[in-house]
Write an enzyme that holds these catalytic residues in place. Structure first.
Site, PDB file in Angstrom:
ATOM      1  N   LYS A  32       3.287 -12.724 -53.691  1.00  0.00           N
ATOM      2  CA  LYS A  32       3.917 -12.537 -52.376  1.00  0.00           C
ATOM      3  C   LYS A  32       4.446 -13.875 -51.857  1.00  0.00           C
ATOM      4  CE  LYS A  32       1.240  -8.448 -51.247  1.00  0.00           C
ATOM      5  NZ  LYS A  32       0.007  -7.881 -50.711  1.00  0.00           N
ATOM      6  N   GLN A  39      -4.848  -9.293 -46.937  1.00  0.00           N
ATOM      7  CA  GLN A  39      -4.980  -8.665 -48.263  1.00  0.00           C
ATOM      8  C   GLN A  39      -6.278  -7.861 -48.341  1.00  0.00           C
ATOM      9  OE1 GLN A  39      -2.559  -8.938 -50.818  1.00  0.00           O
ATOM     10  NE2 GLN A  39      -3.800  -7.344 -51.748  1.00  0.00           N
ATOM     11  N   ASP A  59       2.545  -4.798 -43.030  1.00  0.00           N
ATOM     12  CA  ASP A  59       2.021  -3.784 -43.956  1.00  0.00           C
ATOM     13  C   ASP A  59       2.181  -2.381 -43.361  1.00  0.00           C
ATOM     14  OD1 ASP A  59       1.198  -4.512 -46.474  1.00  0.00           O
ATOM     15  OD2 ASP A  59      -0.786  -5.207 -45.829  1.00  0.00           O
TER      16      ASP A  59
END
Ligand code: NAD
Length: 289
Positions: free
Chosen positions: A54, A98, A121
């Site tokens: 990422k 994460q 997200d």
């Protein structure tokens, strides 16, 4: 018939190049590049790889990537304090934590603490609600990437029958909302569904988001259907090594489907490209509001 391969790597590369162009243009105007903060707790090897990838993709797109690494035994209050700082930081447009998190930290509490306007997200309850209500919000990256690949198959999908296998909040549920918004007739199948192959054979669009290697065999697929394989499963090879496979038995499915995504190189690369897209969307909304 052999299916058309929906090459996620090249679609994602195209999307990333478009985003980089927009970032370059906007950065000149706004004098500040979009910023993404990624929080990694512990040393889970898969999470480390995801976070590294990422970061690389974010920087390649001309954005600022900042990684915050916390030890596996971090207390929830410490993580929440970091999120509060990132929420208040004007140079940060996107905050991503994460998953999975260690057991002493409540994931739902942490996700709820992220500013919904920085929730790249798309897991915050407000963004989940916006998606279900048909309002513009930040949409989870993997289903968003799947939709782009479905569009890539080049068919007019309005009125089509779509079946999504899997009902997680990360993939299955938001996927059904996106298909519904695109005027598909949507069925959600899951571990308790009766006669799964029969349900799947109704699908013009079949999305598998399960985590069971090769669950979807040729007998699940209506001839000519578009098949999107979200699954990422590591299986052992005869030589002692391992390889990645999806939820779809690709070799046989490719003979029946009209279009199909491979694993790897299908949905996976789209997820990161859509994360960049969400970060750019969050940035635009913040600098334009
Ligand atoms: P999850 O475990 O949260 O959900 C799996 C779902 O599959 C559940 O809703 C369950 O009801 C259903 N299921 C389980 N066994 C079943 C069976 N035998 N028949 C029918 N349904 C069954 O998983 P998730 O987070 O949604 O992820 C699913 C898969 O997608 C995993 O392999 C994961 O690694 C992968 N994934 C890939 C990406 C990507 O970027 N490509 C992103 C997220 C998840």
């Amino acid at each position: 018939m052999t299916a058309r391969i929906l090459d996620g790597s090249s679609v994602a590369a195209r999307l990333r190049a478009e985003i980089a162009e927009q970032v370059a243009a906007l950065t000149t105007l706004q004098r500040r590049a979009p910023g993404l903060a990624v929080v990694l707790v512990g040393d889970n090897p898969a999470s480390q790889v995801y976070v590294r990838n990422k970061g690389v993709a974010t920087r390649k797109a001309g954005m600022v990537s900042v990684e915050h690494r916390l030890p596996d035994d971090v207390q929830e209050t410490e993580l929440l304090a970091l999120i509060a700082r990132l929420n208040a930081d004007d140079a940060v447009d996107g905050v991503l934590v994460q998953l999975p998190l260690p057991p002493q930290v409540r994931s739902e509490k942490v996700l709820a603490a992220i500013d919904p306007d920085k929730d790249v997200d798309g897991f915050h309850a407000l963004n989940v609600g916006r998606l279900w209500g048909g309002e513009a919000g930040l949409v989870p990256c993997t289903p968003r990437g799947c939709m782009k690949l479905i569009v890539e198959a080049g068919r007019d999908i309005g009125g089509m029958d779509a079946v999504v296998i899997g009902r997680s909040g990360i993939v299955g549920k938001p996927m059904t909302q996106l298909l519904l918004a695109a005027n598909c007739t949507v069925t959600i199948a899951h571990s308790r569904t009766r006669d799964l192959p029969e349900v799947c054979r109704r699908a013009d669009i079949l999305v598998a988001a399960v985590g069971v290697p090769n669950l979807v065999t040729a007998g699940f697929i209506r001839p000519g259907a578009t098949v999107i394989d979200v699954g990422i499963n590591r299986v052992a090879k005869a030589d002692g090594g391992s390889r990645l496979v999806g939820d779809v038995a690709f070799e046989e499915a490719v003979e029946v489907a009209g279009a199909i995504t491979p694993v790897p190189g299908g949905v996976g690369p789209m997820t990161i490209a859509c994360l960049l897209e969400n970060t750019l969307t969050a940035y635009r909304r913040r600098v334009e509001s």
